[in-house]
Scaffold this motif. Sequence first.
Motif, PDB file in Angstrom:
ATOM      1  N   VAL A 101       0.825  -1.203   0.000  1.00 40.36           N
ATOM      2  CA  VAL A 101       0.000   0.000   0.000  1.00 40.36           C
ATOM      3  C   VAL A 101       0.859   1.253   0.000  1.00 40.36           C
ATOM      4  O   VAL A 101       0.418   2.327  -0.401  1.00 40.36           O
ATOM      5  CB  VAL A 101      -0.957   0.020   1.207  1.00 40.36           C
ATOM      6  CG1 VAL A 101      -1.924  -1.143   1.142  1.00 40.36           C
ATOM      7  CG2 VAL A 101      -0.186  -0.013   2.522  1.00 40.36           C
ATOM      8  N   TRP A 105       1.254   2.213   8.863  1.00 38.22           N
ATOM      9  CA  TRP A 105       0.880   0.813   8.674  1.00 38.22           C
ATOM     10  C   TRP A 105      -0.533   0.722   8.105  1.00 38.22           C
ATOM     11  O   TRP A 105      -1.342   1.638   8.240  1.00 38.22           O
ATOM     12  CB  TRP A 105       0.914   0.066  10.004  1.00 38.22           C
ATOM     13  CG  TRP A 105       2.273  -0.118  10.574  1.00 38.22           C
ATOM     14  CD1 TRP A 105       3.113  -1.194  10.426  1.00 38.22           C
ATOM     15  CD2 TRP A 105       2.986   0.793  11.424  1.00 38.22           C
ATOM     16  NE1 TRP A 105       4.289  -1.004  11.119  1.00 38.22           N
ATOM     17  CE2 TRP A 105       4.239   0.207  11.738  1.00 38.22           C
ATOM     18  CE3 TRP A 105       2.690   2.066  11.940  1.00 38.22           C
ATOM     19  CZ2 TRP A 105       5.166   0.834  12.551  1.00 38.22           C
ATOM     20  CZ3 TRP A 105       3.620   2.688  12.744  1.00 38.22           C
ATOM     21  CH2 TRP A 105       4.846   2.076  13.043  1.00 38.22           C
ATOM     22  N   ALA A 106      -0.815  -0.410   7.502  1.00 32.98           N
ATOM     23  CA  ALA A 106      -2.173  -0.747   7.073  1.00 32.98           C
ATOM     24  C   ALA A 106      -2.476  -2.153   7.565  1.00 32.98           C
ATOM     25  O   ALA A 106      -1.603  -3.019   7.560  1.00 32.98           O
ATOM     26  CB  ALA A 106      -2.298  -0.674   5.553  1.00 32.98           C
ATOM     27  N   SER A 118      -5.021  -5.315   6.937  1.00 34.38           N
ATOM     28  CA  SER A 118      -5.958  -5.798   5.932  1.00 34.38           C
ATOM     29  C   SER A 118      -6.285  -7.272   6.170  1.00 34.38           C
ATOM     30  O   SER A 118      -5.405  -8.053   6.538  1.00 34.38           O
ATOM     31  CB  SER A 118      -5.357  -5.624   4.535  1.00 34.38           C
ATOM     32  OG  SER A 118      -6.144  -6.260   3.552  1.00 34.38           O
ATOM     33  N   THR A 122       1.974  -6.658   4.558  1.00 31.36           N
ATOM     34  CA  THR A 122       1.384  -5.425   4.042  1.00 31.36           C
ATOM     35  C   THR A 122       2.410  -4.323   4.248  1.00 31.36           C
ATOM     36  O   THR A 122       2.698  -3.939   5.382  1.00 31.36           O
ATOM     37  CB  THR A 122       0.068  -5.088   4.763  1.00 31.36           C
ATOM     38  OG1 THR A 122      -0.833  -6.204   4.634  1.00 31.36           O
ATOM     39  CG2 THR A 122      -0.576  -3.867   4.148  1.00 31.36           C
ATOM     40  N   GLY A 171       3.932  -0.759   4.214  1.00 28.87           N
ATOM     41  CA  GLY A 171       3.532   0.635   4.300  1.00 28.87           C
ATOM     42  C   GLY A 171       4.600   1.550   3.732  1.00 28.87           C
ATOM     43  O   GLY A 171       5.336   1.190   2.819  1.00 28.87           O
ATOM     44  N   THR A 214       3.246  -4.614   8.152  1.00 28.43           N
ATOM     45  CA  THR A 214       2.287  -5.389   8.916  1.00 28.43           C
ATOM     46  C   THR A 214       2.425  -6.846   8.505  1.00 28.43           C
ATOM     47  O   THR A 214       2.274  -7.179   7.326  1.00 28.43           O
ATOM     48  CB  THR A 214       0.845  -4.918   8.655  1.00 28.43           C
ATOM     49  OG1 THR A 214       0.744  -3.522   8.942  1.00 28.43           O
ATOM     50  CG2 THR A 214      -0.137  -5.687   9.529  1.00 28.43           C
TER      51      THR A 214
END
Length: 261
Positions: free
Chosen positions: A182, A191-192, A194, A203, A205, A227
Motif C-alpha cells: 500500500v 501501517w495498514a 488488511s 502489508t 507501508g 504489517t
Amino acid sequence: MADERVRVGPFPRERQGTVDYMRVAGRRSVVHGLVEFDVTEARRRIRDREAATGEDLSFTAFLVFCLAQAIEDHPHVHLYRDWRGRLVQFEDVDVSVLIEKHREAGPIGVPHVVRSANRRSLASIHDEIRAAQDSPSEGRLSRVERLALRLPGPIRRSIWRLPQVSPRRWRRLAGTVSVTSVGMFGTGGGWAVSPTAYPLQLTVGGIARKPGIVDGEIVPREYLSVTVSFDHDVVDGAPAARFVQRLKELVEGAHGIETDA
C-alpha cells in the motif's frame, strides 16, 4: 434545496473481485503484527547499484526475496488447513505481489504470482516483476473472468474459500503467501491492516526517516512500516515471532543485493 455538484458513474467490474475477497477474508482468524525494519543499508545499496549499473532494483523484489528465504528457514509459517482438518505445507513459496498498472481511472494494484521464490535469485525475481509491470496484458480480465464477475455474489465468493477447501487449487490460482504494497502509492511512514485469505501476508507501508542509534550515536535512519499477518489457526505466536526476527535480519542486512550486483 441547493444545487448539488455530483458525478455518478458505474462501479468498475474488476473491483467486484476485491469486494468479494475482502468479505470472505475478513472471517478468518488472522493476527496482525506491526513492525519496523531499518532499510537504510538496503536502500543505500540499491542506490549504489543503480549508480554503477543504471538499473533501479525493485524494492518489492527485494522484499519478496527476503520473505521467501525467511520462510525457507521457518517453513512452519507456510501451512494451510484444508476442509478435512489436515495441514498442507508446500515446498515452493509462491508469492503473490501487487503490480502497479495504470488505467483510465488511475493507478491500481493487480496481483502477479512469483513462483518458487525461495529457489530464485534476487535478479530473476526483479526481472519478472519489471516484465509484469511493462506487460500491457498483465492484470487484464479474461473473457471467462469477466463472465464470472457477473455471477451471483454467493457463487463468486466461493472462489475465495479455496484456501480452506483446496489449498492446492488455491496455490495454482493465487500462490501461497502475499505481499501487498500500500505504500507504493504515497510517501512517509504508516501501517495498514488488511484481511487476508493467505496464511501469511506482508502489508508494506511507507518509509519514514527517523533518528536511530548506531554504534552509540544518534543518526538519521530510514524505517519501513510492515504489517505481518498470520493465520492463527495454523501458526502460534512464538513461531511467528521467530519468523519475523529472521525476516528482519534479512531485510536489515540487505540480503542478496550486494551479491547480485
